[in-house]
Design a protein around this motif. Sequence first.
Motif, PDB file in Angstrom:
ATOM      1  N   SER A 172       0.762  -0.930  -0.047  1.00 59.11           N
ATOM      2  CA  SER A 172      -0.067   0.292   0.227  1.00 59.11           C
ATOM      3  C   SER A 172       0.808   1.127   0.191  1.00 59.11           C
ATOM      4  N   PRO A 173       1.032   2.214  -0.850  1.00 59.10           N
ATOM      5  CA  PRO A 173       0.853   3.380  -1.057  1.00 59.10           C
ATOM      6  C   PRO A 173       1.903   4.173   0.824  1.00 59.10           C
ATOM      7  N   TRP A 174       2.513   4.317   0.667  1.00 60.50           N
ATOM      8  CA  TRP A 174       2.577   4.948   2.276  1.00 60.50           C
ATOM      9  C   TRP A 174       2.576   6.631   2.429  1.00 60.50           C
ATOM     10  N   SER A 175       2.258   7.292   1.070  1.00 58.17           N
ATOM     11  CA  SER A 175       2.179   8.507   0.939  1.00 58.17           C
ATOM     12  C   SER A 175       1.608   8.873  -0.318  1.00 58.17           C
ATOM     13  N   HIS A 176       0.193  10.003  -0.565  1.00 59.50           N
ATOM     14  CA  HIS A 176       0.054  10.272  -1.017  1.00 59.50           C
ATOM     15  C   HIS A 176       1.276  11.719  -2.626  1.00 59.50           C
ATOM     16  N   TYR A 177       1.844  11.352  -1.724  1.00 65.40           N
ATOM     17  CA  TYR A 177       2.764  12.276  -2.421  1.00 65.40           C
ATOM     18  C   TYR A 177       3.846  11.477  -3.880  1.00 65.40           C
ATOM     19  N   VAL A 178       4.410  11.252  -5.172  1.00 63.39           N
ATOM     20  CA  VAL A 178       5.355  11.292  -5.642  1.00 63.39           C
ATOM     21  C   VAL A 178       6.270  11.234  -5.163  1.00 63.39           C
ATOM     22  N   GLU A 179       7.481  10.192  -4.872  1.00 64.22           N
ATOM     23  CA  GLU A 179       8.603  11.126  -4.393  1.00 64.22           C
ATOM     24  C   GLU A 179       9.657  10.171  -5.300  1.00 64.22           C
ATOM     25  N   VAL A 180      10.635  11.416  -4.724  1.00 62.86           N
ATOM     26  CA  VAL A 180      11.723  11.497  -5.770  1.00 62.86           C
ATOM     27  C   VAL A 180      12.850  11.357  -4.644  1.00 62.86           C
ATOM     28  N   HIS A 181      13.543  10.529  -4.748  1.00 63.11           N
ATOM     29  CA  HIS A 181      14.836  10.151  -4.321  1.00 63.11           C
ATOM     30  C   HIS A 181      16.181  10.302  -5.048  1.00 63.11           C
ATOM     31  N   TRP A 182      16.684  11.633  -4.442  1.00 62.90           N
ATOM     32  CA  TRP A 182      18.043  11.914  -4.892  1.00 62.90           C
ATOM     33  C   TRP A 182      19.391  11.114  -4.803  1.00 62.90           C
ATOM     34  N   GLY A 183      19.978  10.977  -5.574  1.00 58.68           N
ATOM     35  CA  GLY A 183      21.853   9.909  -4.778  1.00 58.68           C
ATOM     36  C   GLY A 183      22.199  10.701  -5.591  1.00 58.68           C
ATOM     37  N   LYS A 184      23.874   9.583  -5.803  1.00 56.06           N
ATOM     38  CA  LYS A 184      25.259  10.112  -5.919  1.00 56.06           C
ATOM     39  C   LYS A 184      25.054   9.970  -7.876  1.00 56.06           C
ATOM     40  N   ARG A 185      24.533   8.719  -7.822  1.00 55.83           N
ATOM     41  CA  ARG A 185      24.143   8.268 -10.049  1.00 55.83           C
ATOM     42  C   ARG A 185      22.537   8.130 -10.309  1.00 55.83           C
ATOM     43  N   CYS A 186      21.787   8.337  -9.612  1.00 54.75           N
ATOM     44  CA  CYS A 186      20.340   8.131 -10.060  1.00 54.75           C
ATOM     45  C   CYS A 186      19.378   8.784  -9.348  1.00 54.75           C
ATOM     46  N   GLN A 187      18.425   8.623  -9.825  1.00 57.21           N
ATOM     47  CA  GLN A 187      17.154   8.616  -8.790  1.00 57.21           C
ATOM     48  C   GLN A 187      16.398   8.179  -8.824  1.00 57.21           C
ATOM     49  N   LEU A 188      15.299   7.992  -7.794  1.00 56.93           N
ATOM     50  CA  LEU A 188      14.782   6.528  -7.757  1.00 56.93           C
ATOM     51  C   LEU A 188      12.296   7.550  -7.207  1.00 56.93           C
ATOM     52  N   TYR A 189      12.107   6.810  -8.424  1.00 60.46           N
ATOM     53  CA  TYR A 189      11.214   7.392  -8.393  1.00 60.46           C
ATOM     54  C   TYR A 189      10.248   6.340  -7.964  1.00 60.46           C
ATOM     55  N   VAL A 190       8.719   6.902  -6.875  1.00 58.92           N
ATOM     56  CA  VAL A 190       8.078   6.638  -6.052  1.00 58.92           C
ATOM     57  C   VAL A 190       6.176   6.768  -6.017  1.00 58.92           C
ATOM     58  N   THR A 191       5.973   5.587  -7.117  1.00 57.52           N
ATOM     59  CA  THR A 191       4.722   6.480  -7.578  1.00 57.52           C
ATOM     60  C   THR A 191       3.692   5.248  -7.306  1.00 57.52           C
ATOM     61  N   PRO A 192       2.276   6.217  -6.613  1.00 60.20           N
ATOM     62  CA  PRO A 192       1.473   4.811  -5.662  1.00 60.20           C
ATOM     63  C   PRO A 192       0.803   4.891  -7.270  1.00 60.20           C
ATOM     64  N   VAL A 193       0.391   3.297  -7.414  1.00 66.14           N
ATOM     65  CA  VAL A 193      -0.209   3.504  -9.292  1.00 66.14           C
ATOM     66  C   VAL A 193      -1.797   2.542  -8.966  1.00 66.14           C
TER      67      VAL A 193
END
Length: 361
Positions: A172-193
């Motif tokens: 289950s989504p833990w947020s009503h936001y789309v999360e964008v995690h920023w790292g050194k080499r990449c970005q990670l998107y978490v999207t509730p669908v």
Amino acid sequence: MGICVAGGGPAGLAAAIAFRRAQFSVAVFDCANPPVDKACGEGLMPEGVAALEELGVAIPPGAGFPFTGVRFLDGSSSLEGSFPARAGLGIRRTVLHALLADHAARAGAELHWGVKRLQLDGGDLLVEGERIRPEFIVAADGQNSTFRRDSGLHQPVQEEIRYGFRRHYAISPWSHYVEVHWGKRCQLYVTPVSEHQIGIALLSRDPKLRLEEGLAEFPAAARRLEGIEPCTSERGALTVSRRLKLVSAPGIALLGDASGSVDAITGEGLSLAFRQAAALAQAVQAGNLRLYERAHRLIFQRPRRMAALLLALERRPRLRAQSFARMAKHPEIFARLLAVHTGGTARRRPNRSYPIVEYDS
């Protein structure tokens, strides 16, 4: 024949719906059979949801998961903001594709699936060897569009490529936001669908960096997924920033990713295609493709500026850390940027304890 659409993905089906609303006869041709999955972030920004509604396409309740804003995290700072006017929607690509195909069929478009040979020959279409002379051709055949090349419209002014990988988790989504995690080499998107599923997407400049390795850069997200097996396989795709000199020629126009694109970091890919579809139908109905060229430039204007800003932060970690730290102290800045990105404006009203941001769409 009236309008022939090469490509039956979301962009091509949106075009079919738009042209049917303008009373054109429409035939869509695609080599696949719906619903077709594709590696994408699966988030419709508010303008994309609005564009679908303007085409008469309503997403039924429960088909996706509304998200109300965006959160950026970089390990040190957390920024979040709500959309000014309405929610976006996370929805599985397969669900959206099936809905659009059904709507296009009910609107009266002819849908030809499993077409193995489709090519442009002058102003005609060759469909498995049969010659068709349409009134107009819409090329919605994706990033690697053969129609773009065969029509002479493959004249990129700017082009930049990154790499994306995506899979889903039954949680289950833990947020009503789309999360964008920023790292050194990449970005990670978490999207509730959906109410019981999220999509995880990794974006980077390294084609060999896959999700399992990339997740290790984001311990907070990795902890939430600990012990949960992915419910879909990992899919990869290019994310391309491409701008073309022209997107139309006599008798043909490019649409969706075939017509240029912004990096997936903006979350705007599908929204752009849906707005282009309406603009193209109006231009063809008016008999003036210059209207589409103008509308296409305007539709891309804000997303390209935002992509340039976000990719600059992606390339410069120190600047990003400083910018995020500043916005964490002044959240109204992030709220204003998000409002601009989604087509609204933010207005700050002084308050004794904290700034209140009001929005006008």
